[in-house]
Design a protein around this motif. Sequence first.
Motif, PDB file in Angstrom:
ATOM      1  N   MET A   1       4.940  10.020  -6.922  1.00 34.32           N
ATOM      2  CA  MET A   1       5.938  10.278  -7.986  1.00 34.32           C
ATOM      3  C   MET A   1       5.246  10.665  -9.292  1.00 34.32           C
ATOM      4  O   MET A   1       5.712  11.533 -10.027  1.00 34.32           O
ATOM      5  N   ASN A   2       4.109  10.004  -9.569  1.00 31.31           N
ATOM      6  CA  ASN A   2       3.353  10.327 -10.789  1.00 31.31           C
ATOM      7  C   ASN A   2       2.745  11.721 -10.699  1.00 31.31           C
ATOM      8  O   ASN A   2       2.853  12.525 -11.621  1.00 31.31           O
ATOM      9  N   LYS A   3       2.094  11.998  -9.544  1.00 34.23           N
ATOM     10  CA  LYS A   3       1.380  13.273  -9.390  1.00 34.23           C
ATOM     11  C   LYS A   3       2.348  14.453  -9.309  1.00 34.23           C
ATOM     12  O   LYS A   3       2.046  15.554  -9.784  1.00 34.23           O
ATOM     13  N   ALA A   4       3.513  14.211  -8.701  1.00 32.86           N
ATOM     14  CA  ALA A   4       4.510  15.286  -8.580  1.00 32.86           C
ATOM     15  C   ALA A   4       5.170  15.582  -9.923  1.00 32.86           C
ATOM     16  O   ALA A   4       5.898  16.563 -10.055  1.00 32.86           O
ATOM     17  N   GLY A   5       4.906  14.717 -10.914  1.00 37.71           N
ATOM     18  CA  GLY A   5       5.467  14.948 -12.249  1.00 37.71           C
ATOM     19  C   GLY A   5       6.817  14.279 -12.460  1.00 37.71           C
ATOM     20  O   GLY A   5       7.441  14.453 -13.505  1.00 37.71           O
ATOM     21  N   GLY A   6       7.279  13.510 -11.464  1.00 40.76           N
ATOM     22  CA  GLY A   6       8.577  12.848 -11.578  1.00 40.76           C
ATOM     23  C   GLY A   6       8.605  11.821 -12.697  1.00 40.76           C
ATOM     24  O   GLY A   6       9.529  11.804 -13.520  1.00 40.76           O
ATOM     25  N   SER A   7       7.554  10.992 -12.751  1.00 40.00           N
ATOM     26  CA  SER A   7       7.498   9.953 -13.787  1.00 40.00           C
ATOM     27  C   SER A   7       7.392  10.589 -15.174  1.00 40.00           C
ATOM     28  O   SER A   7       8.028  10.137 -16.129  1.00 40.00           O
ATOM     29  N   LYS A   8       6.574  11.664 -15.266  1.00 41.78           N
ATOM     30  CA  LYS A   8       6.388  12.347 -16.565  1.00 41.78           C
ATOM     31  C   LYS A   8       7.713  12.970 -17.020  1.00 41.78           C
ATOM     32  O   LYS A   8       8.104  12.841 -18.179  1.00 41.78           O
TER      33      LYS A   8
ATOM     34  N   VAL B   1       0.842  -1.205   0.000  1.00 44.32           N
ATOM     35  CA  VAL B   1       0.000   0.000   0.000  1.00 44.32           C
ATOM     36  C   VAL B   1       0.874   1.251   0.000  1.00 44.32           C
ATOM     37  O   VAL B   1       0.647   2.180  -0.783  1.00 44.32           O
ATOM     38  N   VAL B   2       1.902   1.262   0.867  1.00 46.08           N
ATOM     39  CA  VAL B   2       2.790   2.435   0.938  1.00 46.08           C
ATOM     40  C   VAL B   2       3.517   2.610  -0.393  1.00 46.08           C
ATOM     41  O   VAL B   2       3.689   3.728  -0.890  1.00 46.08           O
ATOM     42  N   LEU B   3       3.928   1.492  -0.997  1.00 45.91           N
ATOM     43  CA  LEU B   3       4.588   1.530  -2.303  1.00 45.91           C
ATOM     44  C   LEU B   3       3.653   2.147  -3.352  1.00 45.91           C
ATOM     45  O   LEU B   3       4.073   2.983  -4.157  1.00 45.91           O
ATOM     46  N   GLY B   4       2.386   1.732  -3.320  1.00 45.10           N
ATOM     47  CA  GLY B   4       1.377   2.292  -4.231  1.00 45.10           C
ATOM     48  C   GLY B   4       1.242   3.794  -4.052  1.00 45.10           C
ATOM     49  O   GLY B   4       1.155   4.549  -5.026  1.00 45.10           O
ATOM     50  N   ILE B   5       1.265   4.229  -2.774  1.00 47.78           N
ATOM     51  CA  ILE B   5       1.145   5.660  -2.466  1.00 47.78           C
ATOM     52  C   ILE B   5       2.367   6.415  -3.007  1.00 47.78           C
ATOM     53  O   ILE B   5       2.239   7.474  -3.635  1.00 47.78           O
ATOM     54  N   ILE B   6       3.576   5.837  -2.787  1.00 43.76           N
ATOM     55  CA  ILE B   6       4.813   6.499  -3.248  1.00 43.76           C
ATOM     56  C   ILE B   6       4.819   6.609  -4.778  1.00 43.76           C
ATOM     57  O   ILE B   6       5.187   7.655  -5.337  1.00 43.76           O
ATOM     58  N   VAL B   7       4.379   5.548  -5.448  1.00 44.24           N
ATOM     59  CA  VAL B   7       4.308   5.576  -6.915  1.00 44.24           C
ATOM     60  C   VAL B   7       3.306   6.646  -7.371  1.00 44.24           C
ATOM     61  O   VAL B   7       3.568   7.408  -8.304  1.00 44.24           O
ATOM     62  N   ALA B   8       2.159   6.730  -6.668  1.00 43.38           N
ATOM     63  CA  ALA B   8       1.146   7.745  -6.998  1.00 43.38           C
ATOM     64  C   ALA B   8       1.713   9.153  -6.796  1.00 43.38           C
ATOM     65  O   ALA B   8       1.472  10.061  -7.596  1.00 43.38           O
TER      66      ALA B   8
ATOM     67  N   GLY C   1       7.599  -0.648 -13.662  1.00 46.31           N
ATOM     68  CA  GLY C   1       6.398  -0.523 -14.497  1.00 46.31           C
ATOM     69  C   GLY C   1       5.934   0.910 -14.627  1.00 46.31           C
ATOM     70  O   GLY C   1       5.738   1.420 -15.737  1.00 46.31           O
ATOM     71  N   SER C   2       5.793   1.584 -13.487  1.00 44.95           N
ATOM     72  CA  SER C   2       5.236   2.945 -13.533  1.00 44.95           C
ATOM     73  C   SER C   2       6.200   3.930 -14.188  1.00 44.95           C
ATOM     74  O   SER C   2       5.786   4.856 -14.871  1.00 44.95           O
TER      75      SER C   2
ATOM     76  N   ASP D   1      14.056  -5.744  -3.788  1.00 36.09           N
ATOM     77  CA  ASP D   1      12.831  -6.530  -3.587  1.00 36.09           C
ATOM     78  C   ASP D   1      12.062  -6.612  -4.891  1.00 36.09           C
ATOM     79  O   ASP D   1      11.959  -5.630  -5.624  1.00 36.09           O
ATOM     80  N   ASP D   2      11.513  -7.792  -5.174  1.00 35.16           N
ATOM     81  CA  ASP D   2      10.855  -7.992  -6.471  1.00 35.16           C
ATOM     82  C   ASP D   2       9.527  -7.252  -6.574  1.00 35.16           C
ATOM     83  O   ASP D   2       9.153  -6.784  -7.645  1.00 35.16           O
ATOM     84  N   TYR D   3       8.784  -7.109  -5.448  1.00 37.38           N
ATOM     85  CA  TYR D   3       7.517  -6.365  -5.491  1.00 37.38           C
ATOM     86  C   TYR D   3       7.802  -4.912  -5.863  1.00 37.38           C
ATOM     87  O   TYR D   3       7.174  -4.326  -6.741  1.00 37.38           O
ATOM     88  N   PHE D   4       8.758  -4.340  -5.118  1.00 41.29           N
ATOM     89  CA  PHE D   4       9.168  -2.949  -5.323  1.00 41.29           C
ATOM     90  C   PHE D   4       9.646  -2.773  -6.767  1.00 41.29           C
ATOM     91  O   PHE D   4       9.286  -1.816  -7.455  1.00 41.29           O
ATOM     92  N   ASN D   5      10.419  -3.748  -7.248  1.00 37.37           N
ATOM     93  CA  ASN D   5      10.956  -3.740  -8.609  1.00 37.37           C
ATOM     94  C   ASN D   5       9.822  -3.690  -9.635  1.00 37.37           C
ATOM     95  O   ASN D   5       9.770  -2.803 -10.490  1.00 37.37           O
TER      96      ASN D   5
END
Length: 435
Positions: free
Chosen positions: A63-70, A54-61, A109-110, A100-104
């Motif tokens: 990073m996306n919202k902050a524009g890092g992924s873009k 869940v925390v990983l999902g939040i961190i990915v969200a 992916g994102s 860790d493979d989950y984190f990976n």
Amino acid sequence: ITKEVYSSLFIGIAVGALLVTNGNPVNALDTMVNDGFISSLADSWNVGILIFLVVLGIIVAVMNKAGGSKAYGEWAKNKIKTRRGAMGATFGLGCLIFIDDYFNCLTVGSVMKPVTDGHNISRAKLAYLIDATAAPICMIAPISSWAAAVSGVLEGYNGLELFIRAIPYNFYSLLTIVMILFVIFTDMDYGPMINHEKNAKEKGDLFTTGDRPFENAVPDASSDKGGVIDLVLPVIILIVCSVIGMIYTGGFFSGTSFVEAFANSDASVGLSMGSLVSLIFIFIWIVARKVLSFSDFMSCITLGFNAMVPPILILTFAWTLSSMTGALGAAPYVAGLVKGSAAALKLLLPAIIFVVACFLAFATGTSWGTFGILIPIVVNLGATVSADMLIIGISACLAGAVCGDHCSPISDTTIMASSGAQCNHINHVSTQLPY
């Protein structure tokens, strides 16, 4: 038959419960709920993994919202000019995130989706690259949650030392990495993947099949204030905090050596603690620079949780199914089979262990569960044959577990790879299996 993972898992759980209770429907329901779902979700290890997810999902969200992924995607688009480059960059990032493979699966992916989408690489191919990199890289990295999990099962030995000595014999993991490089450099495909890649190249259709669960799941508009640093720094913070969390649970700060602390760590608790602390650091980094407002950051909590609902559901079902196979006595049955054949077939022992580990990991959908069942048996068998056979036997067990895990539609890492690549899960399983 159903080509749908939730109903299939539920049917498997129900059939298992009926077999355990000799066909009594009332007792089966009781077993399914109490010994299955409730005990799976009450297990502290499982809950730790769910918190980390869940925390990983939040961190990915975030990073996306902050524009890092873009920003990273735009930077990569300018730097990466070819399909081969996009696939190579996906593999390279997967190698860097070895903890860790989950984190990976989720991070690669994102981050790489915008890049691979821009080069018309199908989501099935992206899911394959993520999945085939994650576990094999973790399997040959001494500082990873996998090394910790294996070391935790190897009682009576220095688990980490045996894990490291087993790496050169882990042919499945090493050859999978060679296979990925071959696929990237030749851009050659076979099996159902050909159709997916052809559709992506010629029609720009990244999904191929009608079921496109993530096609319109675009996150909220991202900030224009973010840069590549807003992707790179959170990933670095997460890796550092996760390592510190894991060695903390292994007693590093109480005087234990780093290697021993990692070998004795509780990956579930360490990753949960590390991810929560990193989320606080990321919050300070993002909000203090006004890349996101406080309320925007907080909205990422539900966004991240929502993104993780499908994997959490499937994981819960998969754990419950493992409980049912456990209640049916799958472990002692397999142990009996291995012990029965070991005396007569000493030279074939590694091959037997590999096949049994493949079968177990495929049937239960968990490589970690397979380690837990098989490694104690392998240690007993290997110790009676020779020291070399012990190391080769452990390698065969680890390689078989990863192989079965890669093939299994109910495997947690396979599910994570589908989720990370936002690819239809059955498409990922059917295209990866021939590889």
